[in-house]
Design a protein around this motif. Structure first.
Motif, PDB file in Angstrom:
ATOM      1  N   ASP A 186       0.896  -1.021  -0.092  1.00 51.45           N
ATOM      2  CA  ASP A 186       0.178   0.188  -0.537  1.00 51.45           C
ATOM      3  C   ASP A 186       1.248   1.545   0.277  1.00 51.45           C
ATOM      4  OD1 ASP A 186      -2.285  -1.481  -0.055  1.00 51.45           O
ATOM      5  OD2 ASP A 186      -2.325  -0.864   2.326  1.00 51.45           O
ATOM      6  N   ALA A 230       1.441   4.467  -3.172  1.00 54.19           N
ATOM      7  CA  ALA A 230       0.758   5.485  -2.965  1.00 54.19           C
ATOM      8  C   ALA A 230       1.918   6.394  -3.162  1.00 54.19           C
ATOM      9  CB  ALA A 230       0.529   5.170  -1.002  1.00 54.19           C
ATOM     10  N   ASP A 245       4.602   6.952  -0.228  1.00 53.26           N
ATOM     11  CA  ASP A 245       4.373   6.839   0.461  1.00 53.26           C
ATOM     12  C   ASP A 245       6.540   7.106   1.690  1.00 53.26           C
ATOM     13  OD1 ASP A 245       2.561   8.742   0.793  1.00 53.26           O
ATOM     14  OD2 ASP A 245       1.467   6.842   2.026  1.00 53.26           O
TER      15      ASP A 245
END
Length: 159
Positions: free
Chosen positions: A36, A40, A42
């Motif tokens: 995830d 994203a 991140d």
């Protein structure tokens, strides 16, 4: 059994979804978070000193582990998103991943932290010389002084 440790840079291997599913079934959600966070943008293990490695056996992804800049301690690195498939545990895959990451970290930091999520993980990290500390969001720390002279792996074997 030949294990190939590879640097993962631009994309996660397609087999990461199976690894994440397997980890999830064991109650470990950190590989799903890796997928995830990567999707994203991140966390991409792209800052200076950071690295993400995959362990492959016959082109099958059997383990993964990363190293990031430790957010709570200046000048430290942190092991993150470390997981080895259950059927590959006890065969040295985790040690190979960890040693390659520690050898890499030596050039950027004087110590590494990790958060062991259970007793088995704590024993694994302690077998590598990590000492229990339980502070600032991590459970163990390893000072890196002289590790290269003591036989840790070399990035020459990592592609």
């Amino acid at each position: 059994m030949t294990i190939d440790i590879r640097i993962l840079r631009d994309e996660l291997p397609g087999q990461i979804t199976g690894l994440a599913r397997e980890a999830w079934q064991e109650g470990h959600f950190h590989i799903t978070r890796l997928v995830d966070d990567w999707s994203a943008g991140d966390i991409r293990f792209a800052r200076e000193g950071e690295r993400l490695l995959g362990a492959f056996m016959d082109e099958a992804l059997v383990g993964i582990g990363g190293m990031i800049v430790e957010p709570s301690v200046p000048a430290a690195m942190r092991m993150r998103r470390f997981y080895v498939r259950p059927e590959m545990r006890g065969r040295g895959v985790g040690h190979m991943l960890a040693l390659a990451l520690l050898e890499h970290a030596r050039r950027f930091s004087s110590f590494v932290t990790v958060r062991a999520g259970n007793d088995g993980a704590a024993k694994f990290w302690e077998s590598l010389g990590f000492q229990p500390v339980g502070q600032d969001g991590y459970s163990h720390v390893l000072e890196l002084h002289g590790l290269g002279r003591n036989g840790l792996g070399s990035d020459d074997k990592v592609r």
